[in-house]
Design a protein around this motif. Structure first.
Motif, PDB file in Angstrom:
ATOM      1  N   ASP A 158      -3.678  -8.326  -1.881  1.00 54.78           N
ATOM      2  CA  ASP A 158      -3.227  -6.967  -2.253  1.00 54.78           C
ATOM      3  C   ASP A 158      -2.346  -7.018  -3.500  1.00 54.78           C
ATOM      4  OD1 ASP A 158      -4.513  -5.956  -0.076  1.00 54.78           O
ATOM      5  OD2 ASP A 158      -2.716  -5.670   1.148  1.00 54.78           O
ATOM      6  N   LEU A 159      -1.459  -8.018  -3.560  1.00 56.10           N
ATOM      7  CA  LEU A 159      -0.505  -8.070  -4.679  1.00 56.10           C
ATOM      8  C   LEU A 159      -1.169  -8.500  -5.992  1.00 56.10           C
ATOM      9  CD1 LEU A 159       2.696  -9.535  -2.935  1.00 56.10           C
ATOM     10  CD2 LEU A 159       2.313  -7.176  -3.695  1.00 56.10           C
ATOM     11  N   ASN A 170       1.182 -14.581  -6.413  1.00 57.28           N
ATOM     12  CA  ASN A 170       1.497 -13.145  -6.453  1.00 57.28           C
ATOM     13  C   ASN A 170       2.713 -12.813  -5.590  1.00 57.28           C
ATOM     14  OD1 ASN A 170      -0.717 -12.755  -8.117  1.00 57.28           O
ATOM     15  ND2 ASN A 170      -2.099 -12.551  -6.367  1.00 57.28           N
ATOM     16  N   TRP A 203       3.304  -3.489  -5.341  1.00 53.83           N
ATOM     17  CA  TRP A 203       4.024  -3.443  -4.059  1.00 53.83           C
ATOM     18  C   TRP A 203       3.032  -3.441  -2.901  1.00 53.83           C
ATOM     19  CZ3 TRP A 203       8.565  -4.792  -5.442  1.00 53.83           C
ATOM     20  CH2 TRP A 203       9.153  -4.312  -6.607  1.00 53.83           C
ATOM     21  N   LEU A 204       3.522  -3.726  -1.722  1.00 49.39           N
ATOM     22  CA  LEU A 204       2.614  -3.891  -0.580  1.00 49.39           C
ATOM     23  C   LEU A 204       1.729  -2.673  -0.335  1.00 49.39           C
ATOM     24  CD1 LEU A 204       4.169  -6.493   0.100  1.00 49.39           C
ATOM     25  CD2 LEU A 204       3.903  -5.859   2.479  1.00 49.39           C
ATOM     26  N   ASP A 251       8.234  -4.003   1.432  1.00 52.66           N
ATOM     27  CA  ASP A 251       8.432  -5.015   0.382  1.00 52.66           C
ATOM     28  C   ASP A 251       9.697  -5.823   0.653  1.00 52.66           C
ATOM     29  OD1 ASP A 251       6.244  -4.573  -1.658  1.00 52.66           O
ATOM     30  OD2 ASP A 251       6.986  -2.536  -1.362  1.00 52.66           O
ATOM     31  N   GLU A 286      -1.255 -11.558  -0.378  1.00 45.75           N
ATOM     32  CA  GLU A 286      -1.471 -12.160  -1.701  1.00 45.75           C
ATOM     33  C   GLU A 286      -2.621 -11.449  -2.427  1.00 45.75           C
ATOM     34  OE1 GLU A 286       0.294 -14.294  -3.292  1.00 45.75           O
ATOM     35  OE2 GLU A 286      -1.055 -15.092  -4.799  1.00 45.75           O
ATOM     36  N   HIS A 303       6.150 -11.205  -6.801  1.00 45.13           N
ATOM     37  CA  HIS A 303       6.724 -10.069  -6.053  1.00 45.13           C
ATOM     38  C   HIS A 303       8.226 -10.291  -5.863  1.00 45.13           C
ATOM     39  CE1 HIS A 303       7.650  -8.048  -2.120  1.00 45.13           C
ATOM     40  NE2 HIS A 303       6.993  -7.062  -2.690  1.00 45.13           N
TER      41      HIS A 303
END
Ligand code: GSH
Length: 233
Positions: free
Chosen positions: A147-148, A185, A153-154, A163, A145, A189
């Protein structure tokens, strides 16, 4: 090259199916009817001794386990950008670690959240198993969460098959009562994932397989699960 993917709608075979659709290579699909126990038949167990989907059959040779299937696809079709493999042993092993995290760590939590009675059959244990698994899942998804919040994208600006893995995990757990609100997030995604043509094709393939199972009376219906309340952090 002849490629066949064994799958069941809604299962983790969605991840390699998205990968194959992203690659755009022709492949066959073999629908496995869980309700008939096809995955435990001697013929299937010869392909995949664990009796699970997915299996990728490449020119007659079976490959089991998402981690190895996805790694094989990424290496065999490098232009599809499934994983940013560089040949550097540390970088490539780090990507393998992320795949193994999804497949080994998060997937078993998915199962405990969806089907807690498979993990412990003591009286009244199911809810406890489910809540503990959900708390562990939430703690692990917190980093995703975060990172996004700063990247789509991951792995950053570029989509990867990780992803697809997180997308499937998120879809599975939120469909089983895991709360969405702490993870806006991750929810966004999912919207980005479902805008991808490869994902739309995969979902359409699954929907038609599910309709076929309905027609054959072979859909497995699980009991509705109540919403999960996560511990306050
Ligand atoms: N570690 C395996 C997990 C595969 C797996 O658990 N597949 C599930 C569907 S999501 C399955 O086939 N379950 C049927 C069963 O266990 O009877 C992988 O990554 O391929």
């Amino acid at each position: 090259m002849d490629i066949t993917l064994t799958f069941a709608p809604g299962s983790c075979a969605r991840v390699p199916m998205i990968a194959l659709e992203e690659i755009g290579v022709p492949y066959e699909r073999q629908l496995v009817r869980f309700k008939k126990g096809e995955h435990k038949s001697p013929e299937y167990l010869r392909l995949n001794p664990a009796g699970k989907v997915p299996t990728l059959i490449i020119d007659g040779k079976p490959l089991a386990q998402n981690v190895s299937i996805l790694m094989w696809l990424a290496r065999s079709f490098p232009d599809a950008g499934l994983l940013p493999l560089t040949g550097d042993p540390y970088c490539d092993a780090s990507l393998l670690a992320r795949l193994a995290w999804c497949s080994a760590d998060l997937h078993q939590l998915v199962t405990r959240i969806r089907l807690p009675a498979f993990s412990c059959d003591l009286p009244d244990s199911a809810e406890r198993v489910r809540n503990l698994a959900a708390a562990s899942m939430a703690a692990q998804l917190d980093s995703v969460e975060t990172d996004l919040a700063r990247q789509p994208w991951l792995l950053g600006d570029d989509w990867s098959v990780l992803d697809a893995y997180i997308y499937w995990i998120w879809w599975r757990i939120t469909g089983a009562g895991f709360p969405r609100d702490r993870f806006p997030n991750l929810a966004a995604h999912t919207t980005r994932m479902e805008a991808r043509p490869a994902v739309q094709r995969t979902l359409a393939i699954e929907a038609s397989a599910l309709a076929q199972l309905e027609e054959e009376g072979l859909v497995i219906h699980f009991a509705e699960t109540p919403p999960i309340e996560l511990p306050i952090t």
